[in-house]
Write a protein that holds these residues in place. Structure first.
Motif, PDB file in Angstrom:
ATOM      1  N   TYR A 191       0.868  -1.164  -0.079  1.00 51.61           N
ATOM      2  CA  TYR A 191       0.193  -0.019  -0.043  1.00 51.61           C
ATOM      3  C   TYR A 191       0.862   1.029   0.075  1.00 51.61           C
ATOM      4  O   TYR A 191       0.560   2.184  -0.702  1.00 51.61           O
ATOM      5  N   ASN A 192       1.809   1.435   0.935  1.00 48.46           N
ATOM      6  CA  ASN A 192       2.782   2.389   0.794  1.00 48.46           C
ATOM      7  C   ASN A 192       3.600   2.559  -0.343  1.00 48.46           C
ATOM      8  O   ASN A 192       3.494   3.830  -0.796  1.00 48.46           O
ATOM      9  N   PRO A 208       7.548   7.026  10.409  1.00 48.62           N
ATOM     10  CA  PRO A 208       6.808   6.643  11.500  1.00 48.62           C
ATOM     11  C   PRO A 208       5.758   5.577  11.390  1.00 48.62           C
ATOM     12  O   PRO A 208       5.215   5.674  10.165  1.00 48.62           O
ATOM     13  N   ALA A 209       5.695   4.509  12.190  1.00 54.39           N
ATOM     14  CA  ALA A 209       4.549   3.593  12.080  1.00 54.39           C
ATOM     15  C   ALA A 209       4.458   2.624  10.994  1.00 54.39           C
ATOM     16  O   ALA A 209       3.542   2.543  10.216  1.00 54.39           O
ATOM     17  N   ARG A 210       5.717   2.536  10.282  1.00 57.63           N
ATOM     18  CA  ARG A 210       6.040   1.858   9.134  1.00 57.63           C
ATOM     19  C   ARG A 210       5.224   2.376   7.944  1.00 57.63           C
ATOM     20  O   ARG A 210       4.955   1.889   6.791  1.00 57.63           O
ATOM     21  N   SER A 211       5.220   3.839   7.910  1.00 53.07           N
ATOM     22  CA  SER A 211       4.546   4.367   6.987  1.00 53.07           C
ATOM     23  C   SER A 211       5.339   4.568   5.602  1.00 53.07           C
ATOM     24  O   SER A 211       4.905   4.815   4.544  1.00 53.07           O
ATOM     25  N   LEU A 212       6.636   4.524   5.594  1.00 55.57           N
ATOM     26  CA  LEU A 212       7.615   4.698   4.661  1.00 55.57           C
ATOM     27  C   LEU A 212       8.317   3.034   4.612  1.00 55.57           C
ATOM     28  O   LEU A 212       9.085   3.023   3.702  1.00 55.57           O
ATOM     29  N   HIS A 213       7.549   2.215   4.894  1.00 60.47           N
ATOM     30  CA  HIS A 213       8.188   0.657   4.638  1.00 60.47           C
ATOM     31  C   HIS A 213       7.512   0.356   3.532  1.00 60.47           C
ATOM     32  O   HIS A 213       6.185  -0.238   3.271  1.00 60.47           O
ATOM     33  N   THR A 214       8.480  -0.072   2.249  1.00 65.60           N
ATOM     34  CA  THR A 214       8.116  -0.283   0.891  1.00 65.60           C
ATOM     35  C   THR A 214       8.350  -1.913   0.902  1.00 65.60           C
ATOM     36  O   THR A 214       8.746  -2.620   1.704  1.00 65.60           O
ATOM     37  N   VAL A 215       8.074  -2.363  -0.176  1.00 66.41           N
ATOM     38  CA  VAL A 215       8.118  -3.826  -0.678  1.00 66.41           C
ATOM     39  C   VAL A 215       9.456  -4.161  -0.549  1.00 66.41           C
ATOM     40  O   VAL A 215       9.928  -5.214  -0.100  1.00 66.41           O
ATOM     41  N   VAL A 216      10.529  -3.382  -1.179  1.00 68.62           N
ATOM     42  CA  VAL A 216      11.816  -3.788  -1.308  1.00 68.62           C
ATOM     43  C   VAL A 216      12.371  -3.451   0.186  1.00 68.62           C
ATOM     44  O   VAL A 216      13.431  -4.141   0.666  1.00 68.62           O
ATOM     45  N   ALA A 234       4.692  12.074   6.230  1.00 72.55           N
ATOM     46  CA  ALA A 234       6.069  11.206   5.898  1.00 72.55           C
ATOM     47  C   ALA A 234       5.733  10.661   4.738  1.00 72.55           C
ATOM     48  O   ALA A 234       6.787  11.072   3.834  1.00 72.55           O
ATOM     49  N   LYS A 235       4.564  10.245   4.167  1.00 71.82           N
ATOM     50  CA  LYS A 235       4.444   9.787   3.019  1.00 71.82           C
ATOM     51  C   LYS A 235       4.543  10.924   2.070  1.00 71.82           C
ATOM     52  O   LYS A 235       5.208  10.837   0.861  1.00 71.82           O
ATOM     53  N   ILE A 291       7.860   3.407 -17.313  1.00 70.23           N
ATOM     54  CA  ILE A 291       9.211   3.511 -16.504  1.00 70.23           C
ATOM     55  C   ILE A 291       8.661   3.944 -14.736  1.00 70.23           C
ATOM     56  O   ILE A 291       9.548   3.288 -13.995  1.00 70.23           O
ATOM     57  N   GLY A 292       7.846   4.710 -14.875  1.00 69.50           N
ATOM     58  CA  GLY A 292       7.637   5.186 -13.475  1.00 69.50           C
ATOM     59  C   GLY A 292       7.145   4.225 -12.642  1.00 69.50           C
ATOM     60  O   GLY A 292       7.460   3.987 -11.486  1.00 69.50           O
ATOM     61  N   TRP A 293       6.121   3.265 -13.353  1.00 66.03           N
ATOM     62  CA  TRP A 293       5.459   2.344 -12.399  1.00 66.03           C
ATOM     63  C   TRP A 293       6.645   1.427 -12.065  1.00 66.03           C
ATOM     64  O   TRP A 293       6.782   0.856 -10.882  1.00 66.03           O
ATOM     65  N   ILE A 294       7.494   1.014 -13.058  1.00 67.12           N
ATOM     66  CA  ILE A 294       8.453  -0.218 -12.500  1.00 67.12           C
ATOM     67  C   ILE A 294       9.769   0.348 -11.419  1.00 67.12           C
ATOM     68  O   ILE A 294       9.805  -0.228 -10.492  1.00 67.12           O
ATOM     69  N   GLY A 295       9.964   1.719 -11.702  1.00 69.04           N
ATOM     70  CA  GLY A 295      11.099   2.336 -10.772  1.00 69.04           C
ATOM     71  C   GLY A 295      10.359   2.434  -9.423  1.00 69.04           C
ATOM     72  O   GLY A 295      10.683   2.285  -8.539  1.00 69.04           O
ATOM     73  N   GLY A 296       8.853   2.974  -9.602  1.00 67.17           N
ATOM     74  CA  GLY A 296       8.389   3.023  -8.143  1.00 67.17           C
ATOM     75  C   GLY A 296       8.060   1.768  -7.258  1.00 67.17           C
ATOM     76  O   GLY A 296       8.061   1.848  -6.179  1.00 67.17           O
ATOM     77  N   LEU A 297       7.692   0.777  -8.030  1.00 63.35           N
ATOM     78  CA  LEU A 297       7.527  -0.619  -7.060  1.00 63.35           C
ATOM     79  C   LEU A 297       8.787  -1.049  -6.881  1.00 63.35           C
ATOM     80  O   LEU A 297       8.775  -1.972  -5.793  1.00 63.35           O
ATOM     81  N   GLN A 298      10.048  -0.582  -7.275  1.00 59.12           N
ATOM     82  CA  GLN A 298      11.277  -0.817  -6.768  1.00 59.12           C
ATOM     83  C   GLN A 298      11.781   0.056  -5.889  1.00 59.12           C
ATOM     84  O   GLN A 298      13.034  -0.021  -5.334  1.00 59.12           O
ATOM     85  N   ARG A 299      10.932   0.935  -5.386  1.00 55.94           N
ATOM     86  CA  ARG A 299      11.555   1.982  -4.558  1.00 55.94           C
ATOM     87  C   ARG A 299      12.192   1.416  -3.142  1.00 55.94           C
ATOM     88  O   ARG A 299      11.572   0.554  -2.576  1.00 55.94           O
ATOM     89  N   PHE A 300      13.261   2.106  -2.628  1.00 56.27           N
ATOM     90  CA  PHE A 300      13.753   1.715  -1.378  1.00 56.27           C
ATOM     91  C   PHE A 300      14.690   2.780  -0.970  1.00 56.27           C
ATOM     92  O   PHE A 300      14.690   3.275   0.101  1.00 56.27           O
ATOM     93  N   SER A 301      15.664   3.274  -1.788  1.00 57.37           N
ATOM     94  CA  SER A 301      16.576   4.001  -1.186  1.00 57.37           C
ATOM     95  C   SER A 301      16.218   5.302  -0.435  1.00 57.37           C
ATOM     96  O   SER A 301      16.519   5.573   0.639  1.00 57.37           O
ATOM     97  N   ASP A 302      15.254   6.095  -1.119  1.00 59.65           N
ATOM     98  CA  ASP A 302      14.753   7.327  -0.736  1.00 59.65           C
ATOM     99  C   ASP A 302      13.836   6.861   0.486  1.00 59.65           C
ATOM    100  O   ASP A 302      14.106   7.779   1.752  1.00 59.65           O
ATOM    101  N   ALA A 303      12.888   6.102   0.478  1.00 56.65           N
ATOM    102  CA  ALA A 303      12.201   5.613   1.650  1.00 56.65           C
ATOM    103  C   ALA A 303      13.122   5.232   2.873  1.00 56.65           C
ATOM    104  O   ALA A 303      12.812   5.560   4.088  1.00 56.65           O
ATOM    105  N   TYR A 304      14.009   4.473   2.523  1.00 61.01           N
ATOM    106  CA  TYR A 304      15.037   4.041   3.495  1.00 61.01           C
ATOM    107  C   TYR A 304      15.794   5.082   4.377  1.00 61.01           C
ATOM    108  O   TYR A 304      16.065   5.221   5.526  1.00 61.01           O
ATOM    109  N   MET A 305      16.065   6.153   3.513  1.00 63.58           N
ATOM    110  CA  MET A 305      16.918   7.187   4.218  1.00 63.58           C
ATOM    111  C   MET A 305      16.001   8.015   5.032  1.00 63.58           C
ATOM    112  O   MET A 305      16.581   8.791   6.104  1.00 63.58           O
TER     113      MET A 305
END
Length: 305
Positions: free
Chosen positions: A85-86, A255-263, A169-170, A233-247
């Motif tokens: 969802y995030n 907070p409360a896993r609101s930036l917890h992505t699939v990766v 945060a989102k 391209i945006g969809w594929i890159g967005g579903l692989q999102r990690f670095s920005d959310a992790y930082m």
């Protein structure tokens, strides 16, 4: 005369073999040049993919075979679906904001007689910046006493504690992703805009079409291809999102896993919890998500694959 014919045939056979050997030599040379790349693909891509698939059917340090249990555990995990969802939330708003704004800015730059190169560089600079460096800067911008809140208060808005509430945060992550990706959108749109023949606009002007009608009936239809590519391209890159959310949110996407992505879920289970089988299963589920989304997008937009 009867002996000359076999000798002639023999000579022709020798010539054909020699010609084949001469033609084969450049081919072998090309394969030798390709060998390092092929080895790199085999060692760093094909082998990890195969090993990850094998691990997805195992569990524990002894790597005992558990069949589809890891896949079932991932699909039954509430944390996993919240990370989905995030990821979708941030990606959808990134695309809805960045693509239209990038297209409009590209149109404005394309109509400039002077200074267009300056604006191309200006808008593209964030895209060549490391996302880790950009996120580090945004941590300062999103600080309660940072420049973003200062500007908001000057405009009469209340101070926002961006990284303390799930929704804000989102949106902090969305602002970062739009800022970082916008330059790429502008450059792709500009390339397409400059490929549209000026004859169309000249003919439309002779027929009395206004600037807005030229944009509506000439520019927009000719931009469908690039906008579709950007969307996929945006969809594929967005579903692989990690670095920005992790930082911005750390390992657990606070907070409360609101930036917890699939990766982020895959990274946490694999490197944080050493559940390599579960992480591998989640990786292949993500691969299926990307495959399905890409297929749907290409069919909806009628793009050939």
């Amino acid at each position: 005369m009867s002996k000359a014919t076999p000798l002639g045939v023999l000579d022709q056979s020798i010539l054909r073999k020699r010609n084949k050997r001469i033609r084969r030599q450049p081919t072998l040379a090309w394969y030798l040049f390709l060998l390092p790349t092929l080895l790199g693909i085999a060692v760093f891509m094909i082998y990890p993919l195969a090993e990850s698939l094998r691990l997805s059917f195992t569990k524990g340090a002894d790597e005992r075979f558990v069949g589809l249990d890891n896949y079932a555990s991932v699909l039954e995990s509430g944390t996993f679906w919240y990370s989905v969802y995030n990821t979708l939330y941030i990606t959808v708003f990134q695309l809805l904001i960045a693509i239209p704004i990038g297209f409009i800015i590209a149109c404005l730059i394309n109509n400039l007689r002077r200074g267009s190169n300056f604006f191309k560089v200006l808008f593209y600079l964030p895209n060549v910046t490391s996302i880790v460096a950009a996120a580090t800067v945004f941590l300062a911008l999103l600080h309660p006493d940072g420049p973003l809140n200062y500007a908001a208060q000057l405009l009469g808005f209340e101070k926002v504690i961006w990284l303390s509430q799930p929704l804000s945060a989102k949106w902090g992550a969305i602002i970062l992703s739009v800022w970082h990706w916008l330059g790429f959108v502008i450059i792709i749109n500009l390339a397409n805009l400059q490929a549209i023949s000026s004859d169309y606009y000249e003919a439309a002007a002779i027929d009395g079409a206004s600037g807005f009608k030229q944009w509506l009936y000439i520019t927009l239809p000719n931009m469908v291809g690039s906008l579709t590519v950007l969307f996929i391209i945006g969809w594929i890159g967005g579903l692989q999102r990690f670095s920005d959310a992790y930082m911005l949110g750390g390992l657990q996407g606070s907070p409360a896993r609101s930036l917890h992505t699939v990766v982020g879920f895959i990274f946490e289970r694999g490197f944080g919890g050493h559940e390599y089988g579960l992480a591998s299963a989640a990786s292949y589920i993500l691969f299926l998500f990307i495959l399905i989304f890409t297929y749907i997008n290409t069919k909806v937009t009628k793009m050939k694959i």
